[in-house]
Design an enzyme around this catalytic site. Sequence first.
Site, PDB file in Angstrom:
ATOM      1  N   ILE A   1       0.913  -1.222  -0.122  1.00  0.00           N
ATOM      2  CA  ILE A   1       0.347  -0.316  -0.015  1.00  0.00           C
ATOM      3  C   ILE A   1       1.179   1.731  -0.265  1.00  0.00           C
ATOM      4  CG2 ILE A   1      -0.205   0.245   2.503  1.00  0.00           C
ATOM      5  CD1 ILE A   1      -3.103  -0.132  -0.523  1.00  0.00           C
TER       6      ILE A   1
ATOM      7  N   GLN B   1      11.421  -4.863  10.157  1.00  0.00           N
ATOM      8  CA  GLN B   1      10.109  -5.119  10.169  1.00  0.00           C
ATOM      9  C   GLN B   1       9.374  -4.378  10.064  1.00  0.00           C
ATOM     10  OE1 GLN B   1      10.010  -9.873  11.486  1.00  0.00           O
ATOM     11  NE2 GLN B   1       7.517  -9.588  10.396  1.00  0.00           N
TER      12      GLN B   1
ATOM     13  N   HIS C   1       6.898 -11.819   5.362  1.00  0.00           N
ATOM     14  CA  HIS C   1       6.596 -11.466   3.609  1.00  0.00           C
ATOM     15  C   HIS C   1       7.681 -11.229   3.558  1.00  0.00           C
ATOM     16  CE1 HIS C   1       6.581  -8.180   6.421  1.00  0.00           C
ATOM     17  NE2 HIS C   1       6.871  -7.250   5.515  1.00  0.00           N
ATOM     18  N   PHE C   2       7.853 -11.409   1.853  1.00  0.00           N
ATOM     19  CA  PHE C   2       8.819 -10.964   1.064  1.00  0.00           C
ATOM     20  C   PHE C   2       8.239  -9.936   0.124  1.00  0.00           C
ATOM     21  CE2 PHE C   2       9.908 -15.364   0.901  1.00  0.00           C
ATOM     22  CZ  PHE C   2      11.347 -16.052   1.396  1.00  0.00           C
TER      23      PHE C   2
END
Length: 140
Positions: A38, A98, A104-105
Amino acid sequence: MSDGGAPAEPCVFCDITAHRSPGYIVFEDATTMAFLDIFPFTRGHLLVVPKRHGARLTDLPFDDQTALVRTLDEVCRRAERLAPDYNIALNAGAAAGQIVFHVHFHVIPRYGESNPFVSRSRERLRDDDARALVDTLGAG
Ligand code: 5GP
Ligand code: ZN
């Protein structure tokens, strides 16, 4: 997830993978999903996630790790529709940057910009461009 993968706290990526929250989804199978970031570093910045919640790769059962990498491969092939070059990143832990503690990649297409990872404010993904990207990246 309904099994031991359930997060202790609300998780934005679990909400997207469960279709409780909207996402610009480009790939989904039984155990994984890929959707647009996003706040993209570059156009077409994608996130590849397992449906099972785990903060980091080593929290996942091996089968889920394998499925995630298989989907990563598929997503990289689709990212190449936008640009032949891209970065793959995985931030594990706060000190590594993070922010969302659901593994997640990142797949980040590169268009020749000098360094998209610093000193540039990230603009929120625009709906019209997101829809165009889903058209380009979504079909197999
Ligand atoms: P991290 O720093 O944890 O590796 O990256 C988290 C990424 O998730 C960031 O690039 C951020 O822009 C993205 N992100 C955070 N919240 C949402 C959300 O609700 N939807 C989507 N699609 N991406 C998000
Ligand atoms: Zn989660």
